[in-house]
Every structure is written in structure tokens, then in C-alpha cells.
Design a protein around this motif. Structure first.
Motif, PDB file in Angstrom:
ATOM      1  N   GLY A 162      30.769 -31.170  26.042  1.00  0.00           N
ATOM      2  CA  GLY A 162      30.723 -29.807  26.543  1.00  0.00           C
ATOM      3  C   GLY A 162      32.086 -29.162  26.382  1.00  0.00           C
ATOM      4  O   GLY A 162      33.116 -29.831  26.477  1.00  0.00           O
ATOM      5  N   VAL A 163      32.098 -27.874  26.124  1.00  0.00           N
ATOM      6  CA  VAL A 163      33.339 -27.125  25.976  1.00  0.00           C
ATOM      7  C   VAL A 163      33.251 -25.876  26.846  1.00  0.00           C
ATOM      8  O   VAL A 163      32.248 -25.168  26.816  1.00  0.00           O
ATOM      9  CB  VAL A 163      33.571 -26.725  24.501  1.00  0.00           C
ATOM     10  CG1 VAL A 163      34.710 -25.732  24.373  1.00  0.00           C
ATOM     11  CG2 VAL A 163      33.829 -27.950  23.646  1.00  0.00           C
ATOM     12  N   THR A 164      34.295 -25.645  27.618  1.00  0.00           N
ATOM     13  CA  THR A 164      34.417 -24.426  28.398  1.00  0.00           C
ATOM     14  C   THR A 164      35.788 -23.837  28.105  1.00  0.00           C
ATOM     15  O   THR A 164      36.793 -24.544  28.143  1.00  0.00           O
ATOM     16  CB  THR A 164      34.292 -24.709  29.911  1.00  0.00           C
ATOM     17  OG1 THR A 164      33.032 -25.356  30.143  1.00  0.00           O
ATOM     18  CG2 THR A 164      34.361 -23.427  30.727  1.00  0.00           C
ATOM     19  N   ILE A 165      35.796 -22.538  27.816  1.00  0.00           N
ATOM     20  CA  ILE A 165      37.051 -21.847  27.528  1.00  0.00           C
ATOM     21  C   ILE A 165      37.236 -20.752  28.573  1.00  0.00           C
ATOM     22  O   ILE A 165      36.368 -19.905  28.767  1.00  0.00           O
ATOM     23  CB  ILE A 165      37.068 -21.246  26.111  1.00  0.00           C
ATOM     24  CG1 ILE A 165      36.887 -22.365  25.080  1.00  0.00           C
ATOM     25  CG2 ILE A 165      38.360 -20.476  25.862  1.00  0.00           C
ATOM     26  CD1 ILE A 165      36.685 -21.870  23.678  1.00  0.00           C
ATOM     27  N   TYR A 166      38.386 -20.809  29.239  1.00  0.00           N
ATOM     28  CA  TYR A 166      38.769 -19.808  30.224  1.00  0.00           C
ATOM     29  C   TYR A 166      39.821 -18.898  29.603  1.00  0.00           C
ATOM     30  O   TYR A 166      40.604 -19.331  28.754  1.00  0.00           O
ATOM     31  CB  TYR A 166      39.402 -20.465  31.457  1.00  0.00           C
ATOM     32  CG  TYR A 166      38.500 -21.333  32.281  1.00  0.00           C
ATOM     33  CD1 TYR A 166      37.772 -20.802  33.333  1.00  0.00           C
ATOM     34  CD2 TYR A 166      38.397 -22.697  32.017  1.00  0.00           C
ATOM     35  CE1 TYR A 166      36.962 -21.615  34.125  1.00  0.00           C
ATOM     36  CE2 TYR A 166      37.587 -23.512  32.790  1.00  0.00           C
ATOM     37  CZ  TYR A 166      36.874 -22.969  33.846  1.00  0.00           C
ATOM     38  OH  TYR A 166      36.074 -23.769  34.622  1.00  0.00           O
ATOM     39  N   GLN A 167      39.862 -17.652  30.069  1.00  0.00           N
ATOM     40  CA  GLN A 167      40.942 -16.752  29.675  1.00  0.00           C
ATOM     41  C   GLN A 167      41.490 -16.064  30.915  1.00  0.00           C
ATOM     42  O   GLN A 167      40.723 -15.645  31.792  1.00  0.00           O
ATOM     43  CB  GLN A 167      40.463 -15.712  28.658  1.00  0.00           C
ATOM     44  CG  GLN A 167      41.608 -14.894  28.090  1.00  0.00           C
ATOM     45  CD  GLN A 167      41.173 -13.986  26.946  1.00  0.00           C
ATOM     46  OE1 GLN A 167      39.993 -13.705  26.757  1.00  0.00           O
ATOM     47  NE2 GLN A 167      42.137 -13.531  26.167  1.00  0.00           N
ATOM     48  N   LYS A 168      42.800 -15.943  30.959  1.00  0.00           N
ATOM     49  CA  LYS A 168      43.465 -15.318  32.096  1.00  0.00           C
ATOM     50  C   LYS A 168      43.580 -13.825  31.874  1.00  0.00           C
ATOM     51  O   LYS A 168      43.888 -13.374  30.773  1.00  0.00           O
ATOM     52  CB  LYS A 168      44.876 -15.907  32.279  1.00  0.00           C
ATOM     53  CG  LYS A 168      45.604 -15.330  33.474  1.00  0.00           C
ATOM     54  CD  LYS A 168      46.969 -15.955  33.632  1.00  0.00           C
ATOM     55  CE  LYS A 168      47.672 -15.329  34.823  1.00  0.00           C
ATOM     56  NZ  LYS A 168      49.042 -15.818  34.970  1.00  0.00           N
ATOM     57  N   GLY A 169      43.331 -13.058  32.931  1.00  0.00           N
ATOM     58  CA  GLY A 169      43.493 -11.605  32.858  1.00  0.00           C
ATOM     59  C   GLY A 169      42.198 -10.913  32.547  1.00  0.00           C
ATOM     60  O   GLY A 169      41.112 -11.461  32.648  1.00  0.00           O
ATOM     61  N   THR A 170      42.335  -9.668  32.151  1.00  0.00           N
ATOM     62  CA  THR A 170      41.178  -8.829  31.844  1.00  0.00           C
ATOM     63  C   THR A 170      40.650  -9.194  30.475  1.00  0.00           C
ATOM     64  O   THR A 170      41.364  -9.091  29.483  1.00  0.00           O
ATOM     65  CB  THR A 170      41.572  -7.340  31.866  1.00  0.00           C
ATOM     66  OG1 THR A 170      42.200  -7.082  33.114  1.00  0.00           O
ATOM     67  CG2 THR A 170      40.364  -6.461  31.687  1.00  0.00           C
ATOM     68  N   VAL A 171      39.395  -9.616  30.429  1.00  0.00           N
ATOM     69  CA  VAL A 171      38.770  -9.999  29.166  1.00  0.00           C
ATOM     70  C   VAL A 171      37.985  -8.805  28.654  1.00  0.00           C
ATOM     71  O   VAL A 171      37.196  -8.203  29.371  1.00  0.00           O
ATOM     72  CB  VAL A 171      37.835 -11.214  29.353  1.00  0.00           C
ATOM     73  CG1 VAL A 171      37.176 -11.584  28.056  1.00  0.00           C
ATOM     74  CG2 VAL A 171      38.614 -12.388  29.896  1.00  0.00           C
ATOM     75  N   ILE A 172      38.235  -8.459  27.402  1.00  0.00           N
ATOM     76  CA  ILE A 172      37.568  -7.287  26.791  1.00  0.00           C
ATOM     77  C   ILE A 172      36.292  -7.726  26.126  1.00  0.00           C
ATOM     78  O   ILE A 172      36.186  -8.703  25.491  1.00  0.00           O
ATOM     79  CB  ILE A 172      38.501  -6.606  25.781  1.00  0.00           C
ATOM     80  CG1 ILE A 172      39.755  -6.152  26.505  1.00  0.00           C
ATOM     81  CG2 ILE A 172      37.809  -5.449  25.110  1.00  0.00           C
ATOM     82  CD1 ILE A 172      40.857  -5.648  25.594  1.00  0.00           C
TER      83      ILE A 172
END
Length: 186
Positions: free
Chosen positions: A176-186
Motif C-alpha cells: 500500500g502507498v499513501t502520499i501526504y502533502q503539507k499545506g494547501t493542496v490544489i
């Protein structure tokens, strides 16, 4: 195991001997980097639980300026060094043999920030949420930076912080792969 794209595309990498590490397959690596980029314009990468270093090396090949590799196994550290020397990218890397939490404390003292943090620990041995919260508390992830988590496909990664968004989840067989991004995601 090979580099999928970028400056070192097609070059083979050594795997860590033995069964203590589980290399990320080329298929997973290609799909994951397509989700995040697929190419970078500089930035720092932290490959925590690095194994052979293939994920961090892929990030360098795709345009990351610098990568730090951390693992606590001698065989892994030796393999990372061999892979980096073979590609002649030592000046763009740092390698540390230590536990993940020790490395995070040292990086916090250096006030480093990363645009990409790769987490691929031994499944079920580490609490991803604790590691990610530690990374955020220490201020190691820059605004709009990514945290990549590779985990058992049966495990559902939770939302962690209000300013850390899950931007992609995918399964590849047992991975399984999960990708997080910090801040406002467009």
C-alpha cells in the motif's frame, strides 16, 4: 532493481543482501513518482529506513538537489554507499547508520527542511502516525512538501494533521502507498 527516470534512468541498483529489507518494486516506484512530480526542481529528500537507497536515489535522478539516507543496518548502509558511488552522486548525499528517531533529532538541530520524506519502515514495527507527527512537530517538512509512506496494503493510513492532506492512496498487490502533502493542496 533500476532507476526509472531522470538523469540516471535505466541504471541498475544493488539490493541489500538477505531478507531483512524489502525493496520497493520498479512498478511501485514508477507509479509513486508519477503521482508526486514526476520531476523535481531541487530540494532536499530524506530517505528514512532507506534499505538500498533506491527511493532517495530515484528522487536525485529526478531532480532533487540533495538526499539524506538513514538506516540502522550495516548491510543497508554498505549497499547505499555502493549504489551512490556507482552513480558518482556522493557529493549530493549524506548517509547515516542510526535509528530513525535519533536521525530526526539530529536533523532538527541542523534546522533542515525537506520537500520529500520517504518512509518505508519494516511493516508493523513502526507507528507511522508517531513518526509523521514527530516530523511535523520538528518542522522538518517544508510547505507543500510530500511524505511518502509504503505500508502493508491491508493497513489504512489515517488523516494525521489538519495541514497534512492525503493526496494519493494506491494498492499494488500486498503493498500500500499513501502520499501526504503539507499545506494547501490544489
Amino acid at each position: 532493481m533500476r532507476i526509472i527516470a531522470g538523469e540516471h534512468k535505466g541504471r541498475n541498483l544493488k539490493a541489500v543482501p538477505g531478507k531483512a529489507t524489502r525493496p520497493t518494486t520498479d512498478k511501485v516506484k514508477e507509479a509513486v513518482f508519477q503521482m508526486m512530480g514526476p520531476f523535481f526542481n531541487g530540494g532536499n529528500c530524506l530517505d528514512l529506513f532507506a534499505g538500498s537507497g533506491s527511493l532517495g536515489i530515484e528522487a536525485i535522478s529526478r531532480g532533487m538537489k540533495h538526499a539524506i539516507f538513514v538506516d540502522n543496518q550495516n548491510k543497508a548502509i554498505q549497499t547505499i554507499r555502493e549504489n551512490i558511488n556507482q552513480l558518482k552522486i556522493a557529493e549530493r548525499t549524506e548517509i547515516y547508520r542510526t535509528e530513525a528517531k535519533n536521525a530526526l533529532r539530529a536533523l532538527e538541530k541542523r534546522q533542515l527542511k525537506f520537500s520529500l520524506i520517504l518512509l518505508d519502515p519494516p511493516y508493523k514495527k513502526y507507528a507511522y502516525e508517531d513518526i509523521i507527527r514527530t516530523i511535523l512537530r520538528m518542522g522538518l517538512l517544508e510547505e507543500n512538501g510530500f511524505i511518502y509512506c509504503e505500508h502493508d496494503a491491508a493497513y489504512q493510513m489515517p488523516p494525521i494533521e489538519p495541514d497534512l492532506t492525503i493526496v494519493k492512496e494506491a494498492g499494488y498487490g500486498t503493498i500500500g502507498v499513501t502520499i501526504y502533502q503539507k499545506g494547501t493542496v490544489i
